[in-house]
Design a protein around this motif. Sequence first.
Motif, PDB file in Angstrom:
ATOM      1  N   LYS A 282       0.830  -1.204   0.000  1.00  0.00           N
ATOM      2  CA  LYS A 282       0.000   0.000   0.000  1.00  0.00           C
ATOM      3  C   LYS A 282       0.861   1.249   0.000  1.00  0.00           C
ATOM      4  N   ASP A 283       1.993   1.182   0.698  1.00  0.00           N
ATOM      5  CA  ASP A 283       2.914   2.313   0.726  1.00  0.00           C
ATOM      6  C   ASP A 283       3.617   2.475  -0.623  1.00  0.00           C
ATOM      7  N   LEU A 284       4.071   1.375  -1.202  1.00  0.00           N
ATOM      8  CA  LEU A 284       4.828   1.441  -2.450  1.00  0.00           C
ATOM      9  C   LEU A 284       4.005   2.008  -3.598  1.00  0.00           C
ATOM     10  N   VAL A 285       2.741   1.640  -3.681  1.00  0.00           N
ATOM     11  CA  VAL A 285       1.924   2.128  -4.801  1.00  0.00           C
ATOM     12  C   VAL A 285       1.660   3.625  -4.705  1.00  0.00           C
ATOM     13  N   SER A 286       1.934   4.210  -3.536  1.00  0.00           N
ATOM     14  CA  SER A 286       1.749   5.658  -3.390  1.00  0.00           C
ATOM     15  C   SER A 286       2.798   6.452  -4.156  1.00  0.00           C
ATOM     16  N   PHE A 287       3.871   5.778  -4.591  1.00  0.00           N
ATOM     17  CA  PHE A 287       4.917   6.462  -5.339  1.00  0.00           C
ATOM     18  C   PHE A 287       4.481   6.815  -6.761  1.00  0.00           C
ATOM     19  N   GLY A 288       3.485   6.155  -7.267  1.00  0.00           N
ATOM     20  CA  GLY A 288       3.013   6.478  -8.604  1.00  0.00           C
ATOM     21  C   GLY A 288       2.124   5.399  -9.175  1.00  0.00           C
ATOM     22  N   PRO A 289       1.334   5.733 -10.204  1.00  0.00           N
ATOM     23  CA  PRO A 289       0.417   4.762 -10.806  1.00  0.00           C
ATOM     24  C   PRO A 289       1.122   3.672 -11.608  1.00  0.00           C
ATOM     25  N   ASN A 290       2.422   3.855 -11.870  1.00  0.00           N
ATOM     26  CA  ASN A 290       3.167   2.867 -12.643  1.00  0.00           C
ATOM     27  C   ASN A 290       3.897   1.851 -11.771  1.00  0.00           C
ATOM     28  N   VAL A 291       3.696   1.879 -10.459  1.00  0.00           N
ATOM     29  CA  VAL A 291       4.384   0.954  -9.559  1.00  0.00           C
ATOM     30  C   VAL A 291       3.824  -0.459  -9.695  1.00  0.00           C
ATOM     31  N   VAL A 292       4.737  -1.406  -9.773  1.00  0.00           N
ATOM     32  CA  VAL A 292       4.417  -2.831  -9.717  1.00  0.00           C
ATOM     33  C   VAL A 292       5.089  -3.367  -8.458  1.00  0.00           C
ATOM     34  N   VAL A 293       4.329  -4.021  -7.600  1.00  0.00           N
ATOM     35  CA  VAL A 293       4.864  -4.482  -6.320  1.00  0.00           C
ATOM     36  C   VAL A 293       5.508  -5.855  -6.484  1.00  0.00           C
ATOM     37  N   LYS A 294       6.793  -5.937  -6.129  1.00  0.00           N
ATOM     38  CA  LYS A 294       7.510  -7.215  -6.204  1.00  0.00           C
ATOM     39  C   LYS A 294       7.297  -7.999  -4.915  1.00  0.00           C
ATOM     40  N   ILE A 295       6.881  -9.246  -5.095  1.00  0.00           N
ATOM     41  CA  ILE A 295       6.564 -10.144  -3.994  1.00  0.00           C
ATOM     42  C   ILE A 295       7.434 -11.398  -4.130  1.00  0.00           C
ATOM     43  N   PRO A 296       8.070 -11.857  -3.053  1.00  0.00           N
ATOM     44  CA  PRO A 296       8.897 -13.069  -3.160  1.00  0.00           C
ATOM     45  C   PRO A 296       8.051 -14.331  -3.290  1.00  0.00           C
ATOM     46  N   MET A 297       8.596 -15.305  -4.012  1.00  0.00           N
ATOM     47  CA  MET A 297       7.913 -16.575  -4.206  1.00  0.00           C
ATOM     48  C   MET A 297       8.086 -17.452  -2.959  1.00  0.00           C
ATOM     49  N   ILE A 298       7.295 -17.135  -1.948  1.00  0.00           N
ATOM     50  CA  ILE A 298       7.214 -17.930  -0.723  1.00  0.00           C
ATOM     51  C   ILE A 298       5.731 -18.063  -0.381  1.00  0.00           C
ATOM     52  N   ALA A 299       5.421 -18.951   0.535  1.00  0.00           N
ATOM     53  CA  ALA A 299       4.012 -19.192   0.866  1.00  0.00           C
ATOM     54  C   ALA A 299       3.318 -17.910   1.338  1.00  0.00           C
ATOM     55  N   GLU A 300       3.978 -17.140   2.194  1.00  0.00           N
ATOM     56  CA  GLU A 300       3.394 -15.885   2.657  1.00  0.00           C
ATOM     57  C   GLU A 300       3.242 -14.891   1.508  1.00  0.00           C
ATOM     58  N   GLY A 301       4.175 -14.983   0.555  1.00  0.00           N
ATOM     59  CA  GLY A 301       4.076 -14.126  -0.626  1.00  0.00           C
ATOM     60  C   GLY A 301       2.860 -14.460  -1.468  1.00  0.00           C
ATOM     61  N   LEU A 302       2.535 -15.733  -1.559  1.00  0.00           N
ATOM     62  CA  LEU A 302       1.355 -16.139  -2.323  1.00  0.00           C
ATOM     63  C   LEU A 302       0.068 -15.641  -1.661  1.00  0.00           C
ATOM     64  N   LYS A 303       0.049 -15.655  -0.334  1.00  0.00           N
ATOM     65  CA  LYS A 303      -1.120 -15.105   0.373  1.00  0.00           C
ATOM     66  C   LYS A 303      -1.282 -13.626   0.050  1.00  0.00           C
ATOM     67  N   ALA A 304      -0.158 -12.915   0.071  1.00  0.00           N
ATOM     68  CA  ALA A 304      -0.201 -11.486  -0.238  1.00  0.00           C
ATOM     69  C   ALA A 304      -0.590 -11.268  -1.697  1.00  0.00           C
ATOM     70  N   LEU A 305      -0.064 -12.095  -2.575  1.00  0.00           N
ATOM     71  CA  LEU A 305      -0.359 -11.979  -4.001  1.00  0.00           C
ATOM     72  C   LEU A 305      -1.850 -12.092  -4.263  1.00  0.00           C
ATOM     73  N   ARG A 306      -2.477 -13.048  -3.630  1.00  0.00           N
ATOM     74  CA  ARG A 306      -3.923 -13.239  -3.829  1.00  0.00           C
ATOM     75  C   ARG A 306      -4.695 -11.981  -3.439  1.00  0.00           C
ATOM     76  N   GLU A 307      -4.348 -11.396  -2.291  1.00  0.00           N
ATOM     77  CA  GLU A 307      -5.058 -10.210  -1.825  1.00  0.00           C
ATOM     78  C   GLU A 307      -4.762  -9.008  -2.717  1.00  0.00           C
ATOM     79  N   LEU A 308      -3.511  -8.857  -3.127  1.00  0.00           N
ATOM     80  CA  LEU A 308      -3.156  -7.728  -3.992  1.00  0.00           C
ATOM     81  C   LEU A 308      -3.861  -7.837  -5.343  1.00  0.00           C
ATOM     82  N   THR A 309      -3.988  -9.055  -5.851  1.00  0.00           N
ATOM     83  CA  THR A 309      -4.720  -9.266  -7.103  1.00  0.00           C
ATOM     84  C   THR A 309      -6.166  -8.828  -6.945  1.00  0.00           C
TER      85      THR A 309
END
Length: 215
Positions: free
Chosen positions: A71-98
């Motif tokens: 949520k903080d990173l996307v405040s930098f601009g509309p062109n931000v893509v959030v990088k998430i690590p390929m770990i189980a917790e990352g997949l949980k975050a990925l689902r919510e961000l999607t």
Amino acid sequence: MQFFLDTANLDQIREVADLGLLDGVTTNPTIMSREGGDWREQAARICELVDGPVSLEVIATNHEAMIKEAKDLVSFGPNVVVKIPMIAEGLKALRELTERGIKTNVTLVFSPAQALLAAKLGATYVSPFVGRLDGLSQSGMEAVEQMRTIFDNYDFSTKILVASVRHPLHVLESGLIGADVITLPYSTIMQLVQHPLTDSGLAAFLADWEAFQKK
């Protein structure tokens, strides 16, 4: 195939943009740390400078903290893509961000199976690290080719973003396979421009023209 520049250096970004080859930028904590100074200020300047996507990476390793950082990173601009690590917790975050409509880049992907999971959860990009696989005597490009087949089989919209590029051959092979994007260090982009026969051919043309002018 789109060309992203793997850097946080503003001078490199400007130079590649001037060449007309800059489709986006990828960063990570290591790349950001090399530039020194206030990383937030640097990230904001990159987002202002680049017309295309800019990948900024979370540092957290649990999904709730990842969401907060995203949520903080996307405040930098509309062109931000959030990088998430390929770990189980990352997949949980990925689902919510999607579900929230936030663009994502799942990083540190080393197998087609990992890429499949990320695509299934709606990742905007997956980043296979081909150079690191090659360093373990595994074929990074074979993994990319398998990802391409899987994504095409199921018509996933997730884009394959080839990362950890070490040399121009990775670029050629990515193009032949049909990768959507490749992110390159500045040095590799400059290598693509150069060829010894181009240099010698131009030198010969100029020498012949100079001799002609003296007649």
